[in-house]
Design an enzyme around this catalytic site. Structure first.
Site, mmCIF file in Angstrom:
data_model
loop_
_atom_site.group_PDB
_atom_site.id
_atom_site.type_symbol
_atom_site.label_atom_id
_atom_site.label_comp_id
_atom_site.label_asym_id
_atom_site.label_seq_id
_atom_site.Cartn_x
_atom_site.Cartn_y
_atom_site.Cartn_z
ATOM 1 N N LYS A 184 37.313 47.884 35.854
ATOM 2 C CA LYS A 184 37.862 47.282 37.078
ATOM 3 C C LYS A 184 37.738 47.911 38.356
ATOM 4 O O LYS A 184 37.597 47.307 39.272
ATOM 5 C CB LYS A 184 39.373 47.065 36.830
ATOM 6 C CG LYS A 184 39.567 46.231 35.604
ATOM 7 C CD LYS A 184 39.082 44.834 35.524
ATOM 8 C CE LYS A 184 40.061 43.985 36.371
ATOM 9 N NZ LYS A 184 39.830 42.790 36.032
HETATM 10 C C1 LIG Z 1 41.834 47.009 29.419
HETATM 11 C C2 LIG Z 1 41.316 45.608 29.839
HETATM 12 N N1 LIG Z 1 40.742 45.023 28.991
HETATM 13 C C3 LIG Z 1 40.192 43.662 29.307
HETATM 14 C C4 LIG Z 1 40.367 43.479 30.586
HETATM 15 C C5 LIG Z 1 39.598 41.848 30.933
HETATM 16 O O1 LIG Z 1 38.725 42.242 32.046
HETATM 17 P P1 LIG Z 1 38.417 40.774 33.012
HETATM 18 O O2 LIG Z 1 39.596 40.783 33.730
HETATM 19 O O3 LIG Z 1 37.117 41.388 33.831
HETATM 20 O O4 LIG Z 1 38.275 39.570 32.093
HETATM 21 C C6 LIG Z 1 40.908 44.161 31.693
HETATM 22 C C7 LIG Z 1 41.216 43.447 33.068
HETATM 23 O O5 LIG Z 1 41.843 44.234 33.819
HETATM 24 C C8 LIG Z 1 41.463 45.257 31.187
HETATM 25 O O6 LIG Z 1 42.009 46.014 31.994
#
Ligand SMILES: Cc1ncc(COP(=O)(O)O)c(C=O)c1O
Length: 335
Positions: A45
């Protein structure tokens, strides 16, 4: 070129791809993991945070001291707090009880202000409660700019032009399957865009947690336990009907399987990833690998590090209190 960076923000990206030869010993394709926890804020992120702040700078001409509000399950908050600290902006994070204690403290240490909601919404999550609190927060802080990660072309673009590009460069252009997890959609839709443009033969899997309403194919809501994965609403980032132009297959997984996979990979590969990375790896090995030959190369995107979750996803008492069974965690030592 100097051997050092002008700020920590220049250290975002260029994360390694590592073979999972022990975890993948029983399947024939090559299993690979892109370790996004080596970003300086500890997750993928960071890329979205920087992209969103740079967008806001272009759109709103931010000056030092500008207030920015985000709603976050943790990792975007850390990336944003890191970026705001460097650039001199004030960050206000709307968070909920799923935020683990170490992330909460990290946000404070990086200078963010936290606003918490604690009531579950009608879907069993906190996402809708956070959105309701956002309305009152915006009225209380009229000068603050809300950056919506659920509807963020800037986050998608950041992952398209950095994560997606990096992946194909590291893979020398040869990637048979990409496996990502679903949250706001920034990472998956960004990476999928770059792959569709530059490697149309790559098949793309998206993994969501059972009970999430993130995707056009979602079913009934149920409580969810994996940080960052799943939502209580379909984010605009998933592009509605054009979703299936970018995603070939969707798989739902429960938290127990995801955490079991992360535990197994920690012991066999020495890589401690968070539960969402475990979800991607479980699906890569169990669902995707059997569909490919031995010369295929499959890659899972690993969003963050497991050390963030020692008091939640990897804590036996916490898991029991949530009704989640992970037998691998109660048998110490190597599997
Ligand atoms: C640990 C984790 N996994 C998966 C995601 C999902 O990613 P995205 O928000 O880009 O779909 C996030 C998003 O904050 C995350 O922090």
């Amino acid at each position: 070129m100097a051997g050092f960076n002008a700020s920590v923000l220049e250290a975002i990206g260029n994360t390694p791809i590592v073979e999972l030869n022990r975890y993948g010993a029983e399947v024939s394709p090559l299993l690979l993991a892109k370790l996004e926890f080596t970003n300086p804020g500890g997750s993928m992120k960071d890329r979205a945070a920087l992209g969103m702040i740079e967008w806001a700078e272009r759109e709103h001409q931010l000056s030092p001291g500008a207030e920015i509000i985000i709603s976050t399950s943790g990792n975007l908050g850390i990336g944003m707090a890191m970026t705001c600290a460097v650039k001199g902006y004030q960050l206000i994070c709307l968070v909920d009880p799923k935020l683990n204690p170490s992330t909460e403290r990290s946000l404070e240490l990086l200078g963010a202000e936290l606003v918490k909601v604690d009531e579950r919404d009608q879907t069993g999550g906190y996402h809708l409660t956070r959105l309701k609190r956002l309305e009152t927060l915006q009225a209380e802080r009229p000068n603050a700019i809300y950056l919506d990660q659920y509807d963020s072309p800037a986050a998608i673009e950041a992952h398209r032009s950095s994560t997606g590009r990096e992946i194909l460069e590291q893979m020398d252009g040869r990637l048979d399957a990409m496996i990502m997890v679903a949250g706001t959609g920034g990472s998956s839709m960004g990476v999928a865009r770059w792959l569709r443009e530059h490697s149309p033969a790559t098949r793309i899997w998206l993994v969501d947690e059972v009970g999430s309403l993130a995707l056009p194919c979602s079913e009934a809501p149920e409580p969810r336990f994996l940080n960052g994965m799943g939502t209580s609403l379909e984010p605009a980032n998933y592009a509605g009907e054009s979703f299936y132009d970018f995603i070939d297959e969707v798989v739902y997984i429960d938290a127990g399987k995801a955490i079991t996979a992360a535990t197994e990979i920690a012991r066999s590969e020495g890589i401690l990833m968070g539960g969402s990375g475990g979800a991607a790896c479980h699906v890569m090995r169990e669902t995707v690998a059997p569909q490919f030959d031995s010369d295929a190369r499959l890659l899972a995107l690993i969003p963050d590090h497991g050390s963030r979750y020692t008091q939640t996803q990897f804590d036996v008492e916490w898991l029991e209190s949530m009704g989640i069974s992970v037998p691998a965690l109660t048998s110490p030592g190597h599997s």
